[in-house]
Design a protein around this motif. Sequence first.
Motif, PDB file in Angstrom:
ATOM      1  N   VAL A 111       0.860  -1.180   0.000  1.00 17.84           N
ATOM      2  CA  VAL A 111       0.000   0.000   0.000  1.00 17.84           C
ATOM      3  C   VAL A 111       0.897   1.232   0.000  1.00 17.84           C
ATOM      4  CG1 VAL A 111      -1.748   1.285   1.296  1.00 17.84           C
ATOM      5  CG2 VAL A 111      -1.785  -1.221   1.275  1.00 17.84           C
ATOM      6  N   LYS A 112       0.620   2.139  -0.920  1.00 20.69           N
ATOM      7  CA  LYS A 112       1.402   3.367  -1.003  1.00 20.69           C
ATOM      8  C   LYS A 112       1.114   4.232   0.226  1.00 20.69           C
ATOM      9  CE  LYS A 112       1.663   7.437  -3.832  1.00 20.69           C
ATOM     10  NZ  LYS A 112       0.670   8.259  -4.508  1.00 20.69           N
ATOM     11  N   HIS A 113       2.172   4.775   0.832  1.00 26.23           N
ATOM     12  CA  HIS A 113       1.989   5.663   1.974  1.00 26.23           C
ATOM     13  C   HIS A 113       2.295   7.108   1.588  1.00 26.23           C
ATOM     14  CE1 HIS A 113       1.549   2.047   4.312  1.00 26.23           C
ATOM     15  NE2 HIS A 113       1.304   2.756   5.398  1.00 26.23           N
ATOM     16  N   VAL A 114       1.612   8.023   2.209  1.00 24.53           N
ATOM     17  CA  VAL A 114       1.812   9.458   1.955  1.00 24.53           C
ATOM     18  C   VAL A 114       1.831  10.181   3.305  1.00 24.53           C
ATOM     19  CG1 VAL A 114       0.620   9.387  -0.284  1.00 24.53           C
ATOM     20  CG2 VAL A 114      -0.675   9.899   1.786  1.00 24.53           C
ATOM     21  N   ILE A 115       2.145  11.476   3.266  1.00 26.07           N
ATOM     22  CA  ILE A 115       2.027  12.285   4.485  1.00 26.07           C
ATOM     23  C   ILE A 115       0.543  12.553   4.721  1.00 26.07           C
ATOM     24  CG2 ILE A 115       2.537  14.522   5.554  1.00 26.07           C
ATOM     25  CD1 ILE A 115       5.077  14.669   3.842  1.00 26.07           C
ATOM     26  N   ASP A 116       0.071  12.251   5.928  1.00 18.27           N
ATOM     27  CA  ASP A 116      -1.323  12.497   6.304  1.00 18.27           C
ATOM     28  C   ASP A 116      -1.732  13.910   5.872  1.00 18.27           C
ATOM     29  OD1 ASP A 116      -3.728  12.794   7.992  1.00 18.27           O
ATOM     30  OD2 ASP A 116      -2.395  13.921   9.307  1.00 18.27           O
ATOM     31  N   PRO A 117      -2.880  14.059   5.173  1.00 22.55           N
ATOM     32  CA  PRO A 117      -3.229  15.360   4.594  1.00 22.55           C
ATOM     33  C   PRO A 117      -3.185  16.527   5.584  1.00 22.55           C
ATOM     34  CG  PRO A 117      -4.718  13.679   3.782  1.00 22.55           C
ATOM     35  CD  PRO A 117      -3.828  13.005   4.779  1.00 22.55           C
ATOM     36  N   GLU A 118      -3.771  16.370   6.769  1.00 22.44           N
ATOM     37  CA  GLU A 118      -3.768  17.507   7.696  1.00 22.44           C
ATOM     38  C   GLU A 118      -2.384  17.756   8.299  1.00 22.44           C
ATOM     39  OE1 GLU A 118      -8.429  17.952   9.031  1.00 22.44           O
ATOM     40  OE2 GLU A 118      -6.965  17.429  10.567  1.00 22.44           O
ATOM     41  N   SER A 119      -1.546  16.708   8.397  1.00 23.97           N
ATOM     42  CA  SER A 119      -0.157  16.938   8.824  1.00 23.97           C
ATOM     43  C   SER A 119       0.545  17.828   7.811  1.00 23.97           C
ATOM     44  CB  SER A 119       0.648  15.637   8.883  1.00 23.97           C
ATOM     45  OG  SER A 119       0.114  14.692   9.739  1.00 23.97           O
ATOM     46  N   ARG A 120       0.202  17.617   6.558  1.00 26.54           N
ATOM     47  CA  ARG A 120       0.806  18.411   5.477  1.00 26.54           C
ATOM     48  C   ARG A 120       0.357  19.871   5.587  1.00 26.54           C
ATOM     49  NH1 ARG A 120       3.102  16.949   0.447  1.00 26.54           N
ATOM     50  NH2 ARG A 120       2.608  14.757   0.612  1.00 26.54           N
ATOM     51  N   ASN A 121      -0.924  20.072   5.916  1.00 28.76           N
ATOM     52  CA  ASN A 121      -1.397  21.437   6.165  1.00 28.76           C
ATOM     53  C   ASN A 121      -0.640  22.063   7.337  1.00 28.76           C
ATOM     54  OD1 ASN A 121      -4.486  20.090   5.349  1.00 28.76           O
ATOM     55  ND2 ASN A 121      -3.728  21.888   4.260  1.00 28.76           N
ATOM     56  N   ALA A 122      -0.357  21.246   8.363  1.00 33.67           N
ATOM     57  CA  ALA A 122       0.358  21.755   9.542  1.00 33.67           C
ATOM     58  C   ALA A 122       1.767  22.193   9.142  1.00 33.67           C
ATOM     59  CB  ALA A 122       0.417  20.684  10.631  1.00 33.67           C
ATOM     60  N   LEU A 123       2.414  21.385   8.285  1.00 38.78           N
ATOM     61  CA  LEU A 123       3.765  21.730   7.831  1.00 38.78           C
ATOM     62  C   LEU A 123       3.739  23.024   7.007  1.00 38.78           C
ATOM     63  CD1 LEU A 123       6.769  21.235   7.415  1.00 38.78           C
ATOM     64  CD2 LEU A 123       6.216  19.559   5.633  1.00 38.78           C
ATOM     65  N   GLU A 124       2.764  23.125   6.126  1.00 39.70           N
ATOM     66  CA  GLU A 124       2.645  24.343   5.313  1.00 39.70           C
ATOM     67  C   GLU A 124       2.451  25.569   6.214  1.00 39.70           C
ATOM     68  OE1 GLU A 124       3.056  24.883   2.052  1.00 39.70           O
ATOM     69  OE2 GLU A 124       2.655  27.019   2.366  1.00 39.70           O
ATOM     70  N   ALA A 125       1.586  25.420   7.219  1.00 40.79           N
ATOM     71  CA  ALA A 125       1.344  26.548   8.135  1.00 40.79           C
ATOM     72  C   ALA A 125       2.636  26.924   8.847  1.00 40.79           C
ATOM     73  CB  ALA A 125       0.258  26.176   9.148  1.00 40.79           C
ATOM     74  N   ALA A 126       3.407  25.919   9.271  1.00 41.23           N
ATOM     75  CA  ALA A 126       4.666  26.183   9.970  1.00 41.23           C
ATOM     76  C   ALA A 126       5.630  26.942   9.064  1.00 41.23           C
ATOM     77  CB  ALA A 126       5.291  24.859  10.420  1.00 41.23           C
ATOM     78  N   LEU A 127       5.710  26.504   7.811  1.00 44.75           N
ATOM     79  CA  LEU A 127       6.640  27.158   6.874  1.00 44.75           C
ATOM     80  C   LEU A 127       6.216  28.603   6.613  1.00 44.75           C
ATOM     81  CD1 LEU A 127       7.142  24.164   4.393  1.00 44.75           C
ATOM     82  CD2 LEU A 127       8.800  25.024   6.073  1.00 44.75           C
ATOM     83  N   GLN A 128       4.906  28.816   6.494  1.00 45.87           N
ATOM     84  CA  GLN A 128       4.435  30.186   6.243  1.00 45.87           C
ATOM     85  C   GLN A 128       4.695  31.100   7.445  1.00 45.87           C
ATOM     86  OE1 GLN A 128       0.385  30.337   4.835  1.00 45.87           O
ATOM     87  NE2 GLN A 128       0.794  28.950   3.126  1.00 45.87           N
ATOM     88  N   LEU A 129       4.521  30.555   8.656  1.00 46.26           N
ATOM     89  CA  LEU A 129       4.699  31.384   9.851  1.00 46.26           C
ATOM     90  C   LEU A 129       6.169  31.655  10.145  1.00 46.26           C
ATOM     91  CD1 LEU A 129       2.067  29.689  12.184  1.00 46.26           C
ATOM     92  CD2 LEU A 129       1.929  32.013  11.270  1.00 46.26           C
ATOM     93  N   ALA A 130       7.008  30.631   9.957  1.00 41.34           N
ATOM     94  CA  ALA A 130       8.407  30.751  10.375  1.00 41.34           C
ATOM     95  C   ALA A 130       9.303  31.309   9.282  1.00 41.34           C
ATOM     96  CB  ALA A 130       8.932  29.394  10.834  1.00 41.34           C
ATOM     97  N   LYS A 131       8.839  31.243   8.040  1.00 43.87           N
ATOM     98  CA  LYS A 131       9.730  31.645   6.943  1.00 43.87           C
ATOM     99  C   LYS A 131       9.086  32.752   6.126  1.00 43.87           C
ATOM    100  CE  LYS A 131      12.272  27.494   7.233  1.00 43.87           C
ATOM    101  NZ  LYS A 131      13.452  27.751   8.064  1.00 43.87           N
TER     102      LYS A 131
END
Lengths: 278, 317
Positions: free
Chosen positions: A36-56
Motif C-alpha cells: 500500500v502506497k503511503h503518503v504524508i497524512d493530509p492535515e499533517s501536510r497542512n500543519a507543515l505548510e502553516a509552519a513554513l508560512q509562519l516561520a519563513k
Amino acid sequence: MMDMNILVLLKPVPDPEQERDIQIDTGSGRIVREGVKHVIDPESRNALEAALQLAKKPGGEPGFVAALAMAPAQMKDKLTEALAMGADEAYLLSDKAFGGADTYATSYTLAAAVRKIEAEKELQFDLILAGTSSSDGGTSHVAVQTAEWLGRTHISNVCSIELPDSAAGGALIRAVKRSEEVMLTFEGEGPAVIGVTRDINKPRLVTAMGIIKARKKPLTVWNIEDLVIDPDKAGLAGSPTKPGRLFKPETGRTAKEPWETPEEAAAGILEIIREAGI
Amino acid sequence: MKADDINKILILDQGDPVAGQLLTKAAAVFGEKTEYVVLKAHKTHNIALRMMEQTVREENPELVLIGATALGEEIAPALGVRLRTGVAAHCVDIRVNDEGRLTFLIPAFGGRVIGEIFIPDAKAGQPAIATVKPGIFQQRISLYDGFCRTDIGPAPSVRIIDADALAADGSIPEGSKTQGAFRLAEITPRQRAASDIACAELILCGGYGLGNEETWHKLEALADKLNGAAACTRAALDAGWGCTEDTMIGTSGRAVSPEVYVGFGISGAAHHTCGIAGAGRIISINTDKDAEAFAASDYKGVFDAEQVIDALLDQIK
Ligand SMILES: Cc1cc2nc3c(=O)[nH]c(=O)nc-3n(C[C@H](O)[C@H](O)[C@H](O)COP(=O)(O)OP(=O)(O)OC[C@H]3O[C@@H](n4cnc5c(N)ncnc54)[C@H](O)[C@@H]3O)c2cc1C
Ligand SMILES: Cc1cc2nc3c(=O)[nH]c(=O)nc-3n(C[C@H](O)[C@H](O)[C@H](O)COP(=O)(O)OP(=O)(O)OC[C@H]3O[C@@H](n4cnc5c(N)ncnc54)[C@H](O)[C@@H]3O)c2cc1C
C-alpha cells in the motif's frame, strides 16, 4: 520580526486515495499495509505548510521548522519529503517497542521526543503544529494529548493562525477555532500545541530544488533507548486501549431497483416519504 | 473491564442534544442497576475540563461519555492523559460482548474499517472514556426541553450536577474566557444553513454528480417544499455551489438519522456513508450502475439526478 521555532507532528498514512482497496488480513485480523502506497497524512501536510508560512516569512528572520514522526523505519522518505518542502530538520522515532501504540502511548512518546529535541537545540518551540484528525486513525487525540503530556495549551480545529504584532517584535499568536455554532478567536503567546484543519492553507508542492536541498538536511532516527521514557508507557504494552477484531462495516441494506424512468422514481420517492409519515 | 463492573456513568452535557443521545444509549445498554450522573458545563473549555476532572475524582465513575463536538474532542483526550486512562474515539456503538466485556466499536480509515476497542484496566476513578459524534445515537430521552425529540421512553433516574459556565443570560463570564494560557478574544457566529439537518426527518443530499450550482439550488428548493433539509457531500461543498459546512454529512461532517434520506449524484465513499448509517430508508440516484452508494441503499435508481429532481418538483406542484 521575531524568528519562530515550530515543530510539526507529521504522520505517514496509507494513501487516502487507495482506501477503497484497504484489506483486512483474515488470519491476523490486521490491516494489510504491504504494497500500500503511503503518503504524508493530509492535515499533517497542512500543519507543515502553516509552519513554513509562519516561520519563513519573506523578508523576516527565518525561524526554525522541524518535523517529527513516530513510524516504521521504511517511512523515512516521508520525512525527506517534509525536508524537501522546506523543513530544516526531521526526526523519526522508530522501534518495534513503539508498535501498536494507541493515542495515549503515541502522544507520550512524541512528547518525550519534543523534550529531547528542545534540550539538544536549547530552545522551546513556540508552536507545535499537528493535524486535528489523521486520515487513517482519525481519533483527533494526538495534538491534545501531546500538549497535555507537555503541560502546554492546546487548541484543535484551527482554521487560521496569524502573528498580528510580529512586525513590532511581539510574540502574540492568534488562532481561530471552528466549533459547531461559532468561530472562536484565541490569542496568547506560546508555547502551545495547535491542531489545524485542511482549509487553513493549500500545501506547497515539492520542487526539484527542494529535493536537492533536502539531501543536505539532518534527518535523525531515534529508538526507544534514545528517549527518556518509561518503556511501560510506550507501544501496545503502554496503551490503555486494546484493539480487538477488525471488520468492514455491513450496511445490512440491499438496494431494490423498482423504477424504470425518472418520473417513476420521483413518484416512488414521494410514496416512500409519505409512508414514513413526513 | 466487564460491563457488570460499571456502577456509575458520568455524561458531559455541553448544552446540545448529544447528552440526551448518550444517556439514551447508556440506559439501553446498562439499564437501571447503573447510576447516571450528568455534569452540565456548557461550552467553555477550561471550566468543562477542570470540572470533569474534579467530578471524576469525586464521583468515581467507571465510564465517562462525552459528545465528540469541537469542545468534546478536546476535553476527552485531555482528560484521558490527566486521569491516566484510555479514550475510545468516535464510537459508532457501545456494546457488551459475548464474554461480558465492555466493547467500543471505532471507525478508522474514514469508516471503511471498524475496530473493537477495549479499555481493560479501567476502574472507578480511572474510568473508560468514550466520545460519540452527535447524531450517531438516537435520542429517546431528553434531559431538558427544547431538543429535537421529546420524552419518548422512561428515563432512568439521573443526577444532574449544574456547573454551568454560562451566565443566566447566556453570556460567557469573564473568568472562563480562556483555553489553556490563551484568551478568548472574539466569538463570531458561523454561516448557517436555513434548516438544521440534525433534527430533519427527511434529508435530500446532493453530491458532486449534481454537476452545477443551479441543480443544487433546485435540490434546496425541493427540500424546502417537502419540509425536509438539504445536505451535501464534501465534494459538493468544495465545488462552491453555496452548500454550507454545517450540512456536510460524514466523517468530518455530521452524522444524521432521518426517517428518509435521498442521495443524488453521490459516489458513496465510506467517509460519507458512515454518517447516514442510522437513517431509516436510504434511496440513491446515480448514473453509474456500479456506484458504491448503492451498496448502502434500500432503493436505487440509475438515472440523471437533475431529471429526477425536476420530476419531483413537477409532481409536487
Ligand atoms: C480501527 C482503529 C481504532 C482505533 N481506535 C482508537 C481509540 O479509540 N483510542 C485510541 O487511543 N487509539 C485508537 N486507535 C489507535 C490510533 O489510531 C493510533 O494510536 C494512531 O497511531 C494515532 O492516532 P490517530 O491517527 O487517530 O491520530 P489523530 O489524533 O487523529 O492525528 C492528528 C494529528 O496528530 C499527528 N500525529 C498522529 N500520529 C502521529 C505519529 N505517529 N507521528 C507524528 N504525528 C502524529 C498528526 O499531525 C496528525 O494529523 C485506533 C486504531 C485503529 C486502526
Ligand atoms: C480525511 C477525509 C475525510 C473526509 N470526510 C468526508 C465527509 O465527512 N463527508 C463527505 O461527504 N466526504 C468526505 N470525504 C471525501 C470522500 O472521500 C469523497 O471524496 C466524497 O464523499 C465524494 O463526494 P461525492 O460522492 O459527492 O463526489 P464523487 O465521488 O465525485 O461522486 C459523484 C458521483 O455522482 C455520479 N454522477 C455523475 N453525474 C451524475 C448525474 N448527472 N446524475 C447522477 N449521478 C451522477 C457519479 O457516478 C459519481 O458516483 C473525506 C475524505 C477524506 C480524505
